[in-house]
Write an enzyme that holds these catalytic residues in place. Structure first.
Site, PDB file in Angstrom:
ATOM      1  N   ASN A 268      37.015  65.839  51.822  1.00 19.86           N
ATOM      2  CA  ASN A 268      36.770  66.720  50.689  1.00 19.86           C
ATOM      3  C   ASN A 268      35.479  66.326  50.152  1.00 19.86           C
ATOM      4  O   ASN A 268      34.997  65.355  50.210  1.00 19.86           O
ATOM      5  CB  ASN A 268      37.901  66.620  49.639  1.00 19.86           C
ATOM      6  CG  ASN A 268      39.112  67.379  50.111  1.00 19.86           C
ATOM      7  OD1 ASN A 268      38.879  68.272  50.853  1.00 19.86           O
ATOM      8  ND2 ASN A 268      40.287  66.756  49.788  1.00 19.86           N
TER       9      ASN A 268
ATOM     10  N   LYS B 180      35.050  58.821  71.193  1.00 18.15           N
ATOM     11  CA  LYS B 180      34.152  60.015  70.968  1.00 18.15           C
ATOM     12  C   LYS B 180      34.383  61.054  71.572  1.00 18.15           C
ATOM     13  O   LYS B 180      34.408  60.928  72.807  1.00 18.15           O
ATOM     14  CB  LYS B 180      32.951  59.726  70.712  1.00 18.15           C
ATOM     15  CG  LYS B 180      32.021  60.917  70.302  1.00 18.15           C
ATOM     16  CD  LYS B 180      30.473  60.440  70.081  1.00 18.15           C
ATOM     17  CE  LYS B 180      29.621  61.783  69.886  1.00 18.15           C
ATOM     18  NZ  LYS B 180      28.435  61.285  69.960  1.00 18.15           N
TER      19      LYS B 180
ATOM     20  N   LEU C 180      50.685  62.292  44.788  1.00 19.14           N
ATOM     21  CA  LEU C 180      51.017  62.783  43.327  1.00 19.14           C
ATOM     22  C   LEU C 180      52.846  62.981  43.337  1.00 19.14           C
ATOM     23  O   LEU C 180      53.358  62.576  42.240  1.00 19.14           O
ATOM     24  CB  LEU C 180      50.113  63.660  42.978  1.00 19.14           C
ATOM     25  CG  LEU C 180      50.756  64.591  41.756  1.00 19.14           C
ATOM     26  CD1 LEU C 180      50.322  63.562  40.294  1.00 19.14           C
ATOM     27  CD2 LEU C 180      49.710  65.827  41.387  1.00 19.14           C
TER      28      LEU C 180
ATOM     29  N   PHE D 150      45.370  66.035  39.249  1.00 17.45           N
ATOM     30  CA  PHE D 150      44.253  66.764  38.890  1.00 17.45           C
ATOM     31  C   PHE D 150      44.168  67.935  39.741  1.00 17.45           C
ATOM     32  O   PHE D 150      44.904  68.017  40.658  1.00 17.45           O
ATOM     33  CB  PHE D 150      43.022  66.022  39.479  1.00 17.45           C
ATOM     34  CG  PHE D 150      42.306  65.306  38.243  1.00 17.45           C
ATOM     35  CD1 PHE D 150      40.865  65.385  37.679  1.00 17.45           C
ATOM     36  CD2 PHE D 150      42.985  64.019  37.487  1.00 17.45           C
ATOM     37  CE1 PHE D 150      40.456  64.809  36.682  1.00 17.45           C
ATOM     38  CE2 PHE D 150      42.376  63.443  36.665  1.00 17.45           C
ATOM     39  CZ  PHE D 150      41.092  63.864  35.989  1.00 17.45           C
TER      40      PHE D 150
ATOM     41  N   LYS E 115      54.894  69.586  41.539  1.00 13.60           N
ATOM     42  CA  LYS E 115      54.732  68.235  41.979  1.00 13.60           C
ATOM     43  C   LYS E 115      55.593  67.320  40.970  1.00 13.60           C
ATOM     44  O   LYS E 115      56.011  66.293  41.417  1.00 13.60           O
ATOM     45  CB  LYS E 115      53.284  67.714  41.545  1.00 13.60           C
ATOM     46  CG  LYS E 115      52.186  68.401  42.321  1.00 13.60           C
ATOM     47  CD  LYS E 115      52.127  68.265  43.959  1.00 13.60           C
ATOM     48  CE  LYS E 115      51.232  68.936  44.726  1.00 13.60           C
ATOM     49  NZ  LYS E 115      51.075  68.834  46.047  1.00 13.60           N
TER      50      LYS E 115
END
Length: 400
Positions: free
Chosen positions: A208, A286, A307, A324, A342
């Site tokens: 991310n 690879k 979370l 968050f 959550k």
């Protein structure tokens, strides 16, 4: 900030011992009095005279010094300080601490103390990563020992990796945070930060877009209020704050394991941008392009929901669990639904749509969502957002 505070500095026998002389200077500059204890190995790298000159105090070296035992025995020496700091904490010294040995002045003082102890490990990367050393460090942490570092970087031996002693200024910051009273004194808070990297093969990964700046700022703000912070971070582009118990991870699975190992805690703040999926059966080699231009197919599997796992714990759940939510549209609605799904107490929602320019920037505009509804905060620097959140956490937890 450290006026009137007394630090007993135990200097271990490693090349990083030279940094401990600067640490003495840093602590003295902040008002602390420093009494050095040098191991036999430390005296191979720095002299008692140099440590004494910087500390302005006597240096202790020998367990069986009759004069020292008459004037100030090792029992009194171990308990006369507000904090014992071991820097550098070598692999050997850590092992002796974990085993409860008392075969020289340093180890005897550490065993006889009833005051807090902080270690700043320093050793070769292979020694740091060795299972025996990791077991010893884990035992010390379970015993309540505070750890600062080690950092990652070039070694005196020519290798690169984790094992460098934290810089003296970082250690001094950690000492200051430990000895400074604040509304979160006596509280333990876990903070996750940065992205996770989920390997596709040894050179590629899924991640991310997270710098880790907000999580780092939150951890720093909590430390300033006196909290003991376990900082679990993925490969962030910003350095970790000083004064935290640093835990470095790469993947979501690793982050979950480290977070659960760090419990119990009074609060847990999940600011990390954890990848939702990982590659099932990542390649150990690879993946090569083919002459025919065939595109490989990646089978994805869901990562653990850290979370939700912590929020829904039947036992050992932190009093305050904060998630968050980075949203690009319907921010409040999506974040409110996430909080319910959550099972966490608060959600800090931030609008990361392209027009805000927030993603990767120095500012944030958040909405705090709790059981009472949504509270919109004005756009501010990430450090200001962190300060406000830390103060709200202190208010919610109350005195320890």
């Amino acid at each position: 900030m450290l006026a009137g505070k007394r630090v007993l500095l135990i200097i271990g026998g490693g090349i990083a011992a030279y940094k401990s002389l600067d640490l003495i200077r840093q602590l003295k500059k902040r008002g602390a009095s420093v009494t050095p204890v040098l191991t036999a190995g430390a005296r191979e790298f720095v002299t008692p005279l140099s440590a004494a000159a910087l500390a302005g105090d006597k240096v202790y070296t020998d367990l069986f010094d009759l004069t020292d035992e008459a004037e100030m025995g090792h029992i009194e020496l171990s308990r006369s300080a507000d904090l014992l700091v071991v820097a550098p904490a070598t692999a050997d010294l850590i092992a002796r601490m974990a085993g409860g040995h008392a075969n020289d002045l340093a180890s005897t003082v550490l065993l006889a103390t009833d005051t807090p102890v902080m270690i700043a490990p320093a050793m070769n990367v292979r020694m740091w990563l060795h299972p025996a050393n990791q077991r010893n460090v884990a035992q010390l942490e379970a015993d309540g020992i505070i750890r600062i570092g080690p950092d990652e970087g070039d070694m005196a031996c020519g290798e690169f990796g984790p094992g460098r002693m934290a810089e003296p200024a970082q250690i001094a910051d950690a000492v200051e945070a430990t000895l400074t009273d604040g509304p979160l004194k006596g509280r333990h808070v876990i903070v996750t930060s940065g992205p996770t990297h989920e390997p596709i093969d040894p050179v590629r990964y899924i991640a991310n877009r997270s710098s880790g700046a907000q999580g780092s700022a939150i951890a720093e703000a909590l430390v300033r209020l006196g909290a003991r912070v376990t900082f679990v971070t993925g490969p962030a582009s910003v350095p970790p704050p000083a004064g935290v118990e640093l835990r470095l991870v790469e993947t979501a699975t690793q982050m979950k394991d480290v977070v659960e190992a760090a419990l119990p805690a009074d609060a847990a703040i999940f600011a990390a941008a954890v990848a939702d999926w990982r590659v099932e059966g990542a390649s150990n080699a690879k993946i090569k392009k083919t002459a025919t231009g065939d595109v490989p197919t990646l089978a994805l599997t869901e990562n653990p929901d850290i979370l939700a796992t912590v929020s829904q714990r039947a036992e050992g759940r932190p009093k305050l669990v904060i998630g968050f939510a980075a949203e690009t549209n319907d921010v409040v609605e999506n974040a409110t639904a996430k909080r319910a799904r959550k099972g966490c107490d608060w959600i800090v929602a931030n609008d990361v749509s392209p027009e805000t320019g927030i993603m990767g920037g120095t500012e944030n505009a958040v909405t705090l969502i709790d059981a009472d509804g949504a509270e919109v905060w004005p756009r501010a620097s990430k450090s200001e957002v962190a300060k406000r959140l830390a103060e709200r956490i202190a208010e919610a937890l109350g005195p320890a």
